[in-house]
Write a protein that holds these residues in place. Structure first.
Motif, PDB file in Angstrom:
ATOM      1  N   LEU A  64       0.739  -1.149   0.003  1.00  0.00           N
ATOM      2  CA  LEU A  64       0.046  -0.010  -0.262  1.00  0.00           C
ATOM      3  C   LEU A  64       0.730   1.283  -0.135  1.00  0.00           C
ATOM      4  N   SER A  65       0.339   2.317  -0.510  1.00  0.00           N
ATOM      5  CA  SER A  65       1.244   3.529  -0.685  1.00  0.00           C
ATOM      6  C   SER A  65       0.815   4.526   0.565  1.00  0.00           C
ATOM      7  N   LEU A  66       0.051   3.941   1.416  1.00  0.00           N
ATOM      8  CA  LEU A  66      -0.277   4.601   2.688  1.00  0.00           C
ATOM      9  C   LEU A  66       1.233   4.628   3.624  1.00  0.00           C
ATOM     10  N   GLN A  67       1.410   5.614   4.262  1.00  0.00           N
ATOM     11  CA  GLN A  67       2.512   5.593   5.214  1.00  0.00           C
ATOM     12  C   GLN A  67       2.447   5.069   6.581  1.00  0.00           C
ATOM     13  N   ARG A  68       1.150   5.151   6.916  1.00  0.00           N
ATOM     14  CA  ARG A  68       1.006   4.662   8.179  1.00  0.00           C
ATOM     15  C   ARG A  68      -0.576   4.366   8.403  1.00  0.00           C
ATOM     16  N   ILE A  69      -0.743   3.140   8.944  1.00  0.00           N
ATOM     17  CA  ILE A  69      -2.234   3.002   9.201  1.00  0.00           C
ATOM     18  C   ILE A  69      -2.314   2.472  10.891  1.00  0.00           C
ATOM     19  N   TYR A  70      -3.726   3.138  11.160  1.00  0.00           N
ATOM     20  CA  TYR A  70      -4.033   2.930  12.630  1.00  0.00           C
ATOM     21  C   TYR A  70      -5.441   2.180  12.618  1.00  0.00           C
ATOM     22  N   HIS A  71      -5.624   1.099  13.308  1.00  0.00           N
ATOM     23  CA  HIS A  71      -6.903   0.384  13.749  1.00  0.00           C
ATOM     24  C   HIS A  71      -7.132   0.418  15.539  1.00  0.00           C
ATOM     25  N   LEU A  72      -8.475   0.334  15.364  1.00  0.00           N
ATOM     26  CA  LEU A  72      -8.975   0.251  16.764  1.00  0.00           C
ATOM     27  C   LEU A  72      -8.927  -1.216  17.292  1.00  0.00           C
ATOM     28  N   PHE A  73      -9.157  -2.327  16.643  1.00  0.00           N
ATOM     29  CA  PHE A  73      -9.361  -3.419  16.883  1.00  0.00           C
ATOM     30  C   PHE A  73      -9.345  -4.432  15.856  1.00  0.00           C
ATOM     31  N   ASP A  74      -9.224  -5.729  16.206  1.00  0.00           N
ATOM     32  CA  ASP A  74      -9.307  -6.689  15.171  1.00  0.00           C
ATOM     33  C   ASP A  74     -10.717  -7.042  14.640  1.00  0.00           C
ATOM     34  N   TYR A  75     -10.841  -7.511  13.678  1.00  0.00           N
ATOM     35  CA  TYR A  75     -12.150  -8.007  13.012  1.00  0.00           C
ATOM     36  C   TYR A  75     -12.592  -9.244  13.351  1.00  0.00           C
ATOM     37  N   VAL A  76     -12.630  -9.530  14.651  1.00  0.00           N
ATOM     38  CA  VAL A  76     -12.864 -10.741  15.319  1.00  0.00           C
ATOM     39  C   VAL A  76     -14.006 -10.763  16.252  1.00  0.00           C
ATOM     40  N   PRO A  77     -14.678 -12.026  16.623  1.00  0.00           N
ATOM     41  CA  PRO A  77     -15.755 -11.816  17.470  1.00  0.00           C
ATOM     42  C   PRO A  77     -15.254 -11.535  18.804  1.00  0.00           C
ATOM     43  N   PRO A  78     -16.126 -10.914  19.867  1.00  0.00           N
ATOM     44  CA  PRO A  78     -17.352 -10.382  19.436  1.00  0.00           C
ATOM     45  C   PRO A  78     -17.150  -8.845  18.804  1.00  0.00           C
ATOM     46  N   LEU A  79     -15.938  -8.444  18.526  1.00  0.00           N
ATOM     47  CA  LEU A  79     -15.849  -7.059  18.111  1.00  0.00           C
ATOM     48  C   LEU A  79     -16.306  -6.699  16.904  1.00  0.00           C
ATOM     49  N   ASP A  80     -16.454  -7.722  16.141  1.00  0.00           N
ATOM     50  CA  ASP A  80     -16.911  -7.679  14.694  1.00  0.00           C
ATOM     51  C   ASP A  80     -18.448  -7.281  14.558  1.00  0.00           C
ATOM     52  N   SER A  81     -19.080  -7.776  15.478  1.00  0.00           N
ATOM     53  CA  SER A  81     -20.566  -7.466  15.788  1.00  0.00           C
ATOM     54  C   SER A  81     -20.828  -6.000  15.867  1.00  0.00           C
ATOM     55  N   LEU A  82     -20.047  -5.129  16.616  1.00  0.00           N
ATOM     56  CA  LEU A  82     -19.977  -3.821  16.754  1.00  0.00           C
ATOM     57  C   LEU A  82     -20.206  -3.282  15.316  1.00  0.00           C
ATOM     58  N   VAL A  83     -19.280  -3.603  14.589  1.00  0.00           N
ATOM     59  CA  VAL A  83     -18.928  -3.017  13.229  1.00  0.00           C
ATOM     60  C   VAL A  83     -20.196  -3.114  12.491  1.00  0.00           C
ATOM     61  N   LEU A  84     -20.534  -4.834  12.398  1.00  0.00           N
ATOM     62  CA  LEU A  84     -21.757  -4.884  11.756  1.00  0.00           C
ATOM     63  C   LEU A  84     -22.973  -4.192  12.050  1.00  0.00           C
ATOM     64  N   ARG A  85     -23.114  -4.095  13.509  1.00  0.00           N
ATOM     65  CA  ARG A  85     -24.176  -3.120  14.035  1.00  0.00           C
ATOM     66  C   ARG A  85     -24.324  -1.525  13.550  1.00  0.00           C
ATOM     67  N   PHE A  86     -23.127  -1.220  13.476  1.00  0.00           N
ATOM     68  CA  PHE A  86     -22.620   0.278  13.231  1.00  0.00           C
ATOM     69  C   PHE A  86     -23.070   0.466  11.682  1.00  0.00           C
TER      70      PHE A  86
END
Length: 234
Positions: A64-86
């Motif tokens: 990727l051409s991006l210099q830096r990427i920041y993420h809040l959490f991994d897309y794994v249960p149960p956190l993935d459900s938060l993103v799907l609800r959002f």
């Protein structure tokens, strides 16, 4: 007085249902998310989880051409459900929970990553998804984050060509192929750095197309913020 009153309001934690401050996670979920490390090995560039200290297959094929990427959490249960609800259950208010948590994460691990002169640019939704949801998840999150971090957000500069392909229906190589010209900047930008905002990072093809569009418009460096990072490349 108004701020003190707002801090006293409570609501169910969106993850476990326990009592929490309004637009926040409960103390237990808050600490667990910020301290979680699902995978001991991770690509330092695209954040893909790896089985060992081995070369990243994603970056080998499409760095990727991006210099830096920041993420809040991994897309794994149960956190993935938060993103799907959002995204799909009409719960845009979760953007405030994510923004608060991300601000805490920046304070703990990434000092000065985002300053008051930073510019956030969300990934635009397709026309079909906008009709379905009535909002752009990346745009809602970017606005909540900009308010929390007291920086600017631009919802107009990055535009999307309509595509006949749904990204989620394509494999990794096809995603990069069909998204290469998906986005464009509608005006020149005389700015050194911008930060793209999206909900989920899978292959990175969407962010790559958007980053190239912004760099073609004059941006020197593009970073990215995502709520969740998919654990496996497609």
């Amino acid at each position: 007085m108004l701020k003190k009153w707002a801090n006293s309001l409570t609501a169910p934690c969106p993850l476990c249902g326990c009592s929490a401050r309004l637009a926040q996670f409960c103390t237990s979920c808050h600490d667990n998310i910020l301290s979680q490390q699902q995978y001991p090995y991770r690509c330092p560039h695209c954040l893909l989880a790896l089985p060992s200290h081995s070369p990243c297959p994603n970056c080998h094929d499409h760095r990727l051409s991006l210099q830096r990427i920041y993420h809040l959490f991994d897309y794994v249960p149960p956190l993935d459900s938060l993103v799907l609800r959002f995204k799909n259950a009409k719960q845009p208010h979760l953007a405030n929970n994510f923004a608060h948590l991300f601000a805490e994460q920046l304070t703990q691990h990434h000092h000065n990553a985002i300053t008051t002169d930073s510019l956030l640019i969300p990934i635009p939704s397709s026309r079909l998804q906008l009709q379905k949801r009535n909002y752009n998840p990346a745009g809602i999150f970017a606005k909540a984050l900009a308010k929390k971090l007291q920086c600017d957000v631009d919802l107009t500069i990055l535009r999307r060509h309509e595509s006949a392909y749904l990204q989620k229906s394509l494999h990794r190589h096809d995603r990069f192929l069909h998204s290469s010209q998906l986005y464009y900047a509608q005006r020149r930008l005389s700015i050194d750095r911008v930060i793209l905002v999206d909900d989920i990072l899978t292959t990175g093809s969407t962010l790559e197309s958007a980053a190239r569009a912004l760099m073609s418009a004059g941006v020197k460096q593009v970073d990215a913020i995502v709520i969740a990072r998919s654990a496996k490349p497609f």
